[in-house]
Design a protein around this motif. Sequence first.
Motif, mmCIF file in Angstrom:
data_model
loop_
_atom_site.group_PDB
_atom_site.id
_atom_site.type_symbol
_atom_site.label_atom_id
_atom_site.label_comp_id
_atom_site.label_asym_id
_atom_site.label_seq_id
_atom_site.Cartn_x
_atom_site.Cartn_y
_atom_site.Cartn_z
ATOM 1 N N ASN A 87 0.837 -1.178 0.000
ATOM 2 C CA ASN A 87 0.000 0.000 0.000
ATOM 3 C C ASN A 87 0.878 1.236 0.000
ATOM 4 N N GLN A 88 0.649 2.167 -0.917
ATOM 5 C CA GLN A 88 1.471 3.357 -1.058
ATOM 6 C C GLN A 88 1.383 4.261 0.177
ATOM 7 N N ARG A 89 0.271 4.260 0.886
ATOM 8 C CA ARG A 89 0.091 5.147 2.029
ATOM 9 C C ARG A 89 0.556 4.544 3.350
ATOM 10 N N SER A 90 0.887 3.282 3.383
ATOM 11 C CA SER A 90 1.369 2.720 4.645
ATOM 12 C C SER A 90 2.879 2.874 4.711
ATOM 13 N N PRO A 91 3.411 3.183 5.894
ATOM 14 C CA PRO A 91 4.846 3.404 5.995
ATOM 15 C C PRO A 91 5.626 2.125 5.740
ATOM 16 N N PRO A 92 6.825 2.267 5.180
ATOM 17 C CA PRO A 92 7.653 1.076 5.054
ATOM 18 C C PRO A 92 7.938 0.569 6.460
ATOM 19 N N LYS A 93 7.828 -0.682 6.658
ATOM 20 C CA LYS A 93 7.972 -1.269 7.992
ATOM 21 C C LYS A 93 9.424 -1.677 8.228
ATOM 22 N N THR A 94 10.333 -0.737 8.052
ATOM 23 C CA THR A 94 11.755 -1.036 8.181
ATOM 24 C C THR A 94 12.092 -1.583 9.564
ATOM 25 N N LEU A 95 11.673 -0.890 10.602
ATOM 26 C CA LEU A 95 12.035 -1.335 11.953
ATOM 27 C C LEU A 95 11.321 -2.625 12.329
ATOM 28 N N ASP A 96 10.016 -2.701 12.067
ATOM 29 C CA ASP A 96 9.270 -3.926 12.391
ATOM 30 C C ASP A 96 9.879 -5.132 11.686
ATOM 31 N N THR A 97 10.158 -4.973 10.404
ATOM 32 C CA THR A 97 10.726 -6.066 9.604
ATOM 33 C C THR A 97 12.112 -6.436 10.119
ATOM 34 N N SER A 98 12.905 -5.431 10.458
ATOM 35 C CA SER A 98 14.266 -5.677 10.941
ATOM 36 C C SER A 98 14.268 -6.457 12.249
ATOM 37 N N PHE A 99 13.404 -6.064 13.177
ATOM 38 C CA PHE A 99 13.340 -6.782 14.458
ATOM 39 C C PHE A 99 12.856 -8.217 14.254
ATOM 40 N N ALA A 100 11.873 -8.403 13.382
ATOM 41 C CA ALA A 100 11.359 -9.752 13.113
ATOM 42 C C ALA A 100 12.453 -10.638 12.509
ATOM 43 N N ILE A 101 13.201 -10.100 11.557
ATOM 44 C CA ILE A 101 14.295 -10.867 10.936
ATOM 45 C C ILE A 101 15.303 -11.294 11.996
ATOM 46 N N GLN A 102 15.700 -10.368 12.855
ATOM 47 C CA GLN A 102 16.715 -10.696 13.866
ATOM 48 C C GLN A 102 16.209 -11.767 14.830
ATOM 49 N N ALA A 103 14.959 -11.653 15.234
ATOM 50 C CA ALA A 103 14.408 -12.646 16.171
ATOM 51 C C ALA A 103 14.295 -14.021 15.517
ATOM 52 N N LEU A 104 13.752 -14.068 14.302
ATOM 53 C CA LEU A 104 13.589 -15.358 13.622
ATOM 54 C C LEU A 104 14.934 -15.974 13.251
ATOM 55 N N SER A 105 15.885 -15.153 12.838
ATOM 56 C CA SER A 105 17.213 -15.667 12.479
ATOM 57 C C SER A 105 17.924 -16.242 13.691
ATOM 58 N N ALA A 106 17.753 -15.589 14.832
ATOM 59 C CA ALA A 106 18.438 -16.024 16.051
ATOM 60 C C ALA A 106 17.989 -17.409 16.506
ATOM 61 N N THR A 107 16.803 -17.823 16.112
ATOM 62 C CA THR A 107 16.345 -19.160 16.510
ATOM 63 C C THR A 107 17.111 -20.249 15.774
ATOM 64 N N ARG A 108 17.665 -19.907 14.604
ATOM 65 C CA ARG A 108 18.367 -20.851 13.725
ATOM 66 C C ARG A 108 17.478 -22.024 13.330
ATOM 67 N N ASN A 109 16.181 -21.793 13.352
ATOM 68 C CA ASN A 109 15.202 -22.811 12.994
ATOM 69 C C ASN A 109 14.958 -22.761 11.488
ATOM 70 N N PRO A 110 15.275 -23.833 10.752
ATOM 71 C CA PRO A 110 15.087 -23.839 9.306
ATOM 72 C C PRO A 110 13.640 -23.591 8.861
ATOM 73 N N ASP A 111 12.678 -23.847 9.736
ATOM 74 C CA ASP A 111 11.272 -23.591 9.397
ATOM 75 C C ASP A 111 11.006 -22.110 9.132
ATOM 76 N N TYR A 112 11.846 -21.239 9.663
ATOM 77 C CA TYR A 112 11.655 -19.796 9.492
ATOM 78 C C TYR A 112 12.456 -19.214 8.318
ATOM 79 N N HIS A 113 13.320 -19.992 7.699
ATOM 80 C CA HIS A 113 14.206 -19.454 6.662
ATOM 81 C C HIS A 113 13.460 -18.826 5.505
ATOM 82 N N SER A 114 12.347 -19.402 5.093
ATOM 83 C CA SER A 114 11.573 -18.831 3.993
ATOM 84 C C SER A 114 11.005 -17.466 4.381
ATOM 85 N N ALA A 115 10.485 -17.350 5.598
ATOM 86 C CA ALA A 115 9.943 -16.068 6.068
ATOM 87 C C ALA A 115 11.049 -15.024 6.196
ATOM 88 N N VAL A 116 12.216 -15.454 6.669
ATOM 89 C CA VAL A 116 13.350 -14.533 6.790
ATOM 90 C C VAL A 116 13.776 -14.052 5.409
#
Length: 195
Positions: free
Chosen positions: A1-30
């Motif tokens: 959506n052009q009017r919604s802000p880019p979710k840079t911080l939300d996305t960044s925190f999610a990536i770091q949390a999911l990556s830290a689990t080292r769970n291969p089930d999350y690799h596609s989402a990461v």
Amino acid sequence: NQRSPPKTLDTSFAIQALSATRNPDYHSAVQQAANYLVAAQHNEAAGYNIDSGFYGGWTEFYPGYSPVIDWYSLPVLEPATVMALLALDSAQRLAGTSVPANVRNKAELFVTRCQNSAVTNPDFSYPICFDGVCSYDDGGFAVYPPGGPGPWAERLGRDSYAGGTAAGLWSLYAVGADRLDPHHPKFPEIEPQVY
């Protein structure tokens, strides 16, 4: 959506949390989240060219976010760019995510443009004055590259400060800048002071 802000911080925190689990089930989402951050970088696709001081950075807001102050949509070193870079670094190191090298190269250019250093950023040639004491080339980092649009265009990005400097150093780490690289200034050996 052009009017919604880019979710840079939300996305960044999610990536770091999911990556830290080292769970291969999350690799596609990461990988999908990392692709989002790569696409959100201010580069040619976003209408910026290499000569723009804001080329290579990330923002947390969209153009037009504020009807009064549009510089909210400009890339900033801290928090958006540093968090995006740390997330992409985490995604690659911990989850095996693919991140194009040119993303890091563009980001390093943005980060060094925010540094108050004659070595890495000869364009940052403004004296910074506080309580009558002026300095230049202190090696610190500011939130924006110097100059640019905004109500304080002449001062925008000129002041080095602790949060910006921490973000700059972490950003250089995340892009893989080698501390022995002659492009980056060496910090002098400092004798500890006993008070």
